[in-house]
Design a protein around this motif. Structure first.
Motif: not given
Length: 55
Positions: A25-34
Motif C-alpha cells: 500500500i505504501i509503495a503504491a501510494s508513493e508511485s505515479d502509476g502502476h
C-alpha cells in the motif's frame, strides 16, 4: 473484573501478511502509476523466476 472479550491473540502469519500488505500500500501510494511486477516481487520478497534448463 474478568472480561471474556479481553483476549490477547497473536498470529505470526497474519502479522506477516499485514506487514506485506502495508508495504504494498505504501509503495503504491508513493508511485505515479502502476507498480511493475518486479517491484511487487521485490516488496514481497519473491525471487525472480529462474530460466528453465533444458535436459
Amino acid at each position: 473484573m474478568y472480561d471474556q472479550f479481553d483476549v490477547t491473540l497473536e498470529d505470526v502469519d497474519l502479522l506477516g501478511e499485514v506487514e506485506l500488505t502495508t508495504n504494498l500500500i505504501i509503495a503504491a501510494s508513493e508511485s505515479d502509476g502502476h507498480l511493475p511486477a518486479e517491484e511487487i516481487d521485490r516488496i514481497l520478497g519473491v525471487a525472480p523466476p529462474q530460466p528453465r534448463r533444458e535436459a
